[in-house]
Design a protein around this motif. Structure first.
Motif, short mmCIF file in Angstrom:
data_model
loop_
_atom_site.label_atom_id
_atom_site.label_comp_id
_atom_site.label_asym_id
_atom_site.label_seq_id
_atom_site.Cartn_x
_atom_site.Cartn_y
_atom_site.Cartn_z
N MET A 40 0.84 -1.17 0.00
CA MET A 40 0.00 0.00 0.00
C MET A 40 0.89 1.25 0.00
O MET A 40 1.85 1.33 0.75
N ALA A 41 0.54 2.19 -0.85
CA ALA A 41 1.32 3.42 -0.98
C ALA A 41 1.13 4.30 0.25
O ALA A 41 0.05 4.36 0.84
N GLY A 42 2.20 4.93 0.63
CA GLY A 42 2.19 5.88 1.73
C GLY A 42 3.10 7.03 1.41
O GLY A 42 3.83 7.01 0.43
N GLN A 43 3.06 8.05 2.24
CA GLN A 43 3.92 9.20 2.05
C GLN A 43 5.30 8.91 2.64
O GLN A 43 5.40 8.52 3.81
N LEU A 44 6.32 9.07 1.85
CA LEU A 44 7.70 8.87 2.29
C LEU A 44 8.48 10.15 2.01
O LEU A 44 8.32 10.76 0.95
N THR A 45 9.32 10.53 2.95
CA THR A 45 10.17 11.71 2.76
C THR A 45 11.58 11.24 2.49
O THR A 45 12.16 10.50 3.27
N LEU A 46 12.10 11.68 1.36
CA LEU A 46 13.45 11.33 0.94
C LEU A 46 14.29 12.59 0.85
O LEU A 46 13.77 13.67 0.59
N SER A 47 15.59 12.43 1.02
CA SER A 47 16.53 13.50 0.77
C SER A 47 17.30 13.10 -0.48
O SER A 47 18.10 12.16 -0.45
N LYS B 53 14.74 17.84 0.21
CA LYS B 53 13.71 16.95 0.75
C LYS B 53 12.62 16.76 -0.30
O LYS B 53 12.16 17.73 -0.93
N GLN B 54 12.21 15.53 -0.48
CA GLN B 54 11.18 15.18 -1.45
C GLN B 54 10.17 14.28 -0.77
O GLN B 54 10.55 13.30 -0.13
N VAL B 55 8.90 14.60 -0.90
CA VAL B 55 7.84 13.74 -0.37
C VAL B 55 7.23 13.01 -1.56
O VAL B 55 6.81 13.64 -2.55
N VAL B 56 7.21 11.68 -1.47
CA VAL B 56 6.66 10.87 -2.55
C VAL B 56 5.61 9.94 -1.98
O VAL B 56 5.62 9.60 -0.80
N SER B 57 4.70 9.53 -2.84
CA SER B 57 3.69 8.54 -2.47
C SER B 57 4.07 7.25 -3.16
O SER B 57 4.00 7.15 -4.40
#
Length: 174
Positions: free
Chosen positions: A1-8, A13-17
Motif C-alpha cells: 500500500m502506498a504511503g507518504q515517504l520523505t526522501l533527501s 527533501k522530497q515527499v513521494v507517495s
C-alpha cells in the motif's frame, strides 16, 4: 500500500507517495523525474541504476525506497552539489559547475551510447572519496570486483573510463 515517504535526494527533501517496497529507481525516475540512473537489467547485475546512498554506491533497481528514508540519495544530477559542498561553495555555485568526475568523462570522451555511464561515474565518485590516488589495478577492481556485480559497458569504454578516473583524481587534488 502506498504511503507518504520523505526522501533527501540531491540535497533536497522530497515527499513521494509510494509503497515501501517500490524500487528506489522507479521513484527517482518516475516520481522525481531524475533520468540519470537507468534501468538496465533490473537485477543489480549491470550498474546502470547506481546511485549513492549516504556516500555508498547501491543498485537502485533492487533497493526498496523505504531503505532510503532518513538517508542522503545522490544521483548523477546531484554530483555538482557534492563537489561544491566539498570545496566549501554554495549551491548557487554548484549550478555553474560539474563534478571533476563528470568533467573528466567529457574530457576523455568516455561515453559511446552512454547508457551505463551515470552508474560508472557514481562508482568513480565513491572510489575517489575513499582513495584519492587509485592505481589502475585499484580502478579495475572497483569496477569489476566490488559487489553486487561488475559494472557493465556494452560499448567497451573501459580504457577510457580508467583514463577518466585518473584525470578526475588529479583534478580533485588541485
Amino acid at each position: 500500500m502506498a504511503g507518504q515517504l520523505t526522501l533527501s535526494v540531491n540535497g533536497a527533501k522530497q515527499v513521494v507517495s509510494a509503497a515501501p517496497d517500490t524500487p528506489l529507481l522507479f521513484v527517482l525516475r518516475n516520481d522525481l523525474k531524475l533520468t540519470g540512473p537507468h534501468l538496465g537489467c533490473g537485477m543489480a547485475q549491470c550498474g546502470a541504476c547506481s546511485v549513492l546512498l549516504d556516500g555508498e554506491e547501491i543498485r537502485s533497481c533492487v533497493t526498496p525506497v523505504s531503505d532510503a528514508v532518513g538517508k542522503q540519495v545522490t544521483t548523477i544530477e546531484g554530483l555538482p552539489a557534492v563537489w561544491a559542498a566539498h570545496k566549501g561553495l554554495n549551491s548557487a555555485d554548484a549550478a555553474k559547475m560539474l563534478h571533476p568526475v563528470q568533467q573528466a568523462w567529457i574530457d576523455e570522451q568516455v561515453p559511446q551510447c552512454g547508457y551505463c555511464q551515470s552508474g560508472m561515474m557514481i562508482n568513480a565518485v565513491e572510489l575517489l572519496a575513499k582513495n584519492s590516488d587509485p592505481t589502475v589495478a585499484q580502478i579495475k577492481d572497483a569496477f569489476t570486483n566490488k559487489g553486487p556485480s561488475p559494472h557493465l559497458c556494452r560499448c567497451g569504454t573501459y580504457a577510457a573510463i580508467i583514463d577518466a578516473v585518473q584525470r578526475a583524481a588529479k583534478a580533485m587534488k588541485s
